[in-house]
Design an enzyme around this catalytic site. Structure first.
Site, PDB file in Angstrom:
ATOM      1  N   ASP A 124       0.614   5.403   1.799  1.00  0.00           N
ATOM      2  CA  ASP A 124      -0.092   6.092   3.077  1.00  0.00           C
ATOM      3  C   ASP A 124      -0.662   7.146   2.353  1.00  0.00           C
ATOM      4  O   ASP A 124      -0.222   7.935   1.689  1.00  0.00           O
ATOM      5  CB  ASP A 124       1.085   6.560   3.953  1.00  0.00           C
ATOM      6  CG  ASP A 124       1.717   5.140   4.668  1.00  0.00           C
ATOM      7  OD1 ASP A 124       1.056   4.223   4.500  1.00  0.00           O
ATOM      8  OD2 ASP A 124       2.607   5.587   5.317  1.00  0.00           O
TER       9      ASP A 124
ATOM     10  N   HIS B 116       4.853  -0.129  -0.038  1.00  0.00           N
ATOM     11  CA  HIS B 116       5.485  -0.892   1.146  1.00  0.00           C
ATOM     12  C   HIS B 116       4.718  -1.835   1.461  1.00  0.00           C
ATOM     13  O   HIS B 116       3.524  -1.979   1.476  1.00  0.00           O
ATOM     14  CB  HIS B 116       6.116   0.127   1.905  1.00  0.00           C
ATOM     15  CG  HIS B 116       5.014   1.195   2.631  1.00  0.00           C
ATOM     16  ND1 HIS B 116       4.429   2.116   2.043  1.00  0.00           N
ATOM     17  CD2 HIS B 116       4.583   1.135   4.172  1.00  0.00           C
ATOM     18  CE1 HIS B 116       3.673   2.776   2.914  1.00  0.00           C
ATOM     19  NE2 HIS B 116       3.778   2.165   3.931  1.00  0.00           N
TER      20      HIS B 116
ATOM     21  N   HIS C  97       0.725  -1.339   0.102  1.00  0.00           N
ATOM     22  CA  HIS C  97      -0.125  -0.028  -0.023  1.00  0.00           C
ATOM     23  C   HIS C  97       0.744   1.147   0.197  1.00  0.00           C
ATOM     24  O   HIS C  97       2.146   1.107   0.383  1.00  0.00           O
ATOM     25  CB  HIS C  97      -0.750  -0.053   1.146  1.00  0.00           C
ATOM     26  CG  HIS C  97      -0.143   0.365   2.501  1.00  0.00           C
ATOM     27  ND1 HIS C  97       0.611  -0.611   3.064  1.00  0.00           N
ATOM     28  CD2 HIS C  97       0.018   1.192   3.324  1.00  0.00           C
ATOM     29  CE1 HIS C  97       1.209  -0.374   4.156  1.00  0.00           C
ATOM     30  NE2 HIS C  97       0.727   0.768   4.483  1.00  0.00           N
TER      31      HIS C  97
ATOM     32  N   ARG D  26       6.323  -8.730  16.050  1.00  0.00           N
ATOM     33  CA  ARG D  26       6.797  -7.548  15.696  1.00  0.00           C
ATOM     34  C   ARG D  26       5.957  -6.333  16.183  1.00  0.00           C
ATOM     35  O   ARG D  26       4.813  -6.346  16.008  1.00  0.00           O
ATOM     36  CB  ARG D  26       7.125  -7.522  14.248  1.00  0.00           C
ATOM     37  CG  ARG D  26       7.854  -6.102  13.663  1.00  0.00           C
ATOM     38  CD  ARG D  26       7.727  -6.149  12.250  1.00  0.00           C
ATOM     39  NE  ARG D  26       8.350  -5.105  11.623  1.00  0.00           N
ATOM     40  CZ  ARG D  26       7.700  -3.823  11.272  1.00  0.00           C
ATOM     41  NH1 ARG D  26       6.237  -4.228  11.320  1.00  0.00           N
ATOM     42  NH2 ARG D  26       8.211  -2.800  10.754  1.00  0.00           N
TER      43      ARG D  26
END
Length: 351
Positions: free
Chosen positions: A233, A287, A231, A297
């Protein structure tokens, strides 16, 4: 330089029972139909993703000589043009604030899933702030193996209760310091385009921005499972604090590369709105996040956004994109995701 191998062997492990913690969302149960679709497929050729360091910029140089300041600002603009991503050191966010934010984030994610999914009952967040998986997914490539609290800062600043929780207070402190950094970077990027603009100071207030706390649970199903779908941002800038586990990948020169974690740095990336405002000078690049089979994570993202009514216009002529409001942009993105399963973004607004 190192190489990250993604082996794509879903079929080997999808039939094995998963031991999920009570805090984990019920991925396997909810998306079992998607896993069944690929259970009988054979393995494919491993994908090799190069691990690279992002450009690293020492912001401490902004307080040195005029020449050092000039070179530092030029590096910020160059990284925004050529990469759309860069890392900053000496960013002004204390280690104490970052560690406290991480501690509070881990604490809330370790709550039982049933409690988190009713977050409006025990946190100061709007209903719907807690998110997990991908409700619109029709195939595994659209499934994000992650959970998040996506919180408007207006929720934190106003506070829906008389006294704030430790989490809310920590989020407000974190957002306040990161907001100053976002304003500083936006001002530099505008000036490097030849515009001494008050646009960002006037329209991107702390109350219009968002904070997103991410957790990527261990994924024993497959090493190529996405923690977050590819995607761009939908903001001006994103400031990310991540842990040492790794998994962030971005597109550079048409290929996916893995970002090597740097515990001392914050990651900055250009969003769609800045690409439109800069008339395609600064790049909002795709990304994604890959999962880890054994380790969870964590990351915290600050989204530097304007008010919904703010109109975004290209700063140079002729414009690449027509003028649009942030409200219109978000609405179009949401419609595309619901209808198509993925975001279209800026191409919808080309002149």
């Amino acid at each position: 330089m190192s190489l990250v191998y993604i082996t794509q062997d879903i079929h080997l492990s999808v039939l094995q029972p998963l031991t999920m913690d009570s805090s984990d969302p019920p991925f396997q149960e909810t998306y079992k139909a998607l896993f069944k679709k690929v259970a009988n497929k054979g393995p494919t050729t491993p994908i090799v993703v190069e691990e690279r360091d992002l450009p690293v910029i020492n912001l401490g140089r902004l307080s040195l000589s005029k020449e050092e300041r000039r070179e530092c600002k030029a590096e910020i603009a160059r990284a925004s043009r050529e990469w759309g991503f860069f890392q900053v050191l000496n960013h002004g966010i204390s280690r104490e604030i970052l560690e406290k934010m991480r501690e509070e984030q881990i604490k809330v994610f370790r709550e039982p899933f049933e409690k988190k999914s009713r977050e409006d009952k025990y946190l100061d967040f709007s209903a719907g702030s807690y998110r997990w998986g991908t409700p619109s997914a029709t195939c595994l490539q659209q499934l994000s193996w992650s959970e998040a609290f996506h919180v408007p800062l207006s929720d934190i600043i106003s506070g829906t209760r008389g006294c704030k929780s430790t989490l809310s207070s920590t989020m407000e402190q974190f957002a306040g310091t990161v907001s100053n950094l976002a304003q500083k970077l936006a001002k530099i990027l505008a000036e490097e385009l030849g515009h001494k603009s008050t646009f960002f100071m006037e329209n991107c207030l702390p109350s219009t921005c968002y904070l997103r706390m991410n957790r990527y649970p261990p994924c024993p199903i497959s090493p190529d499972m996405l923690g977050l779908m590819p995607h761009t941002d939908s903001d001006f800038l994103t400031i990310l604090h991540q842990d040492e586990v790794g998994g962030l990948q971005l597109v550079k020169d048409g290929e996916w590369i893995a970002v090597k974690p740097n515990p001392d740095a914050l990651i900055i990336n250009i969003g769609d709105l800045f690409q439109a405002w800069s008339n395609d000078v600064y790049k909002s690049v795709q990304h994604r996040v890959m999962t880890n089979s054994k380790r969870e994570r964590y990351s915290t993202a600050y989204f530097f956004c304007p008010s919904y009514d703010t109109v975004v216009e290209s700063c140079n002529w002729p414009p690449v994109y027509r003028s649009f409001s942030f409200r219109e942009f978000r609405r179009q993105v949401q419609e595309d995701v619901q209808k198509l399963g993925h975001k279209i973004g800026l191409p919808r607004f080309l002149v």
